[in-house]
Motif scaffolding. Sequence first.
Motif, PDB file in Angstrom:
ATOM      1  N   GLU A   2      82.601 -23.851 -14.518  1.00 40.00           N
ATOM      2  CA  GLU A   2      83.772 -23.764 -15.356  1.00 40.00           C
ATOM      3  C   GLU A   2      84.818 -23.487 -14.084  1.00 40.00           C
ATOM      4  O   GLU A   2      84.615 -23.108 -12.891  1.00 40.00           O
ATOM      5  N   ARG A   4      87.929 -20.644 -13.480  1.00 37.96           N
ATOM      6  CA  ARG A   4      88.553 -19.703 -14.221  1.00 37.96           C
ATOM      7  C   ARG A   4      90.013 -19.481 -13.716  1.00 37.96           C
ATOM      8  O   ARG A   4      90.070 -19.064 -12.558  1.00 37.96           O
ATOM      9  N   ALA A 225      84.985 -29.406 -16.942  1.00 34.94           N
ATOM     10  CA  ALA A 225      86.056 -28.588 -16.370  1.00 34.94           C
ATOM     11  C   ALA A 225      87.571 -29.472 -16.265  1.00 34.94           C
ATOM     12  O   ALA A 225      87.317 -30.536 -16.362  1.00 34.94           O
TER      13      ALA A 225
END
Length: 236
Positions: A2, A4, A225
């Motif tokens: 991912e 963040r 993502a």
Amino acid sequence: MELRFRTRGSDSPWVDAVWTCTSEQVTTMASVAGARWGLVFWEQAGRAYASITGPETRTRPAPVPEGATFTGIDFAVGTSLRQVPTPALVDGGIELPDTTRRTFRLDGTRWETPGPDDAEALVDRLVRAGSVVRDPLLAEVLRGDRPAVSGRTVERRFRAATGLTRGAVRQIERARTAAQLLAAGDTAADVVAKLDYFDEPHLARALRSYVGRTAGQLREGAGGAIGLDLDQRRTS
């Protein structure tokens, strides 16, 4: 796997937002259309990098440096670099040479690399040096004023400063807001009503063109993502 994000707004009239991001086991993302140019600083494996990013008119796959930490400054619509006209940056960008963890080079001068808390201090210095400028007519228009010039002149000046038409900016901003609302749990019907899309197929086309996700993927957090802070963790 991912990205963040953490994003905050800014009190500076020259800055729209300041953001940070870390990439964990991510090598590619869906880049999301955006109406603003920016400066991005990142570190990966002990090396520092900096780049100028341009407005993006569509979504596309984009590489991500794995295990990197980023700080980004999104400049307000209507601002531009003296060195590089914003239209020349549309759907592109420039990596800045000779970047270290402490400094970077821009417009023939070496500047201190900012952290997320002192981004505005850097921008103030860039403005005072004349490296970041803006068209005063656009500042009037964006405040809601009605300058004493024709609409054609406003549109020409807007495109010269931003590389985009005012209509394109509105469509891009609306699609980004739609993505955030869907990720927060709104239904497609809710978003259509809130943002004045004609119908759900109209919303779906906008998401496909500008965000690279379906409404269902955004609501479910699926699709991989994406280069947009969908958590809306914006602070002042």
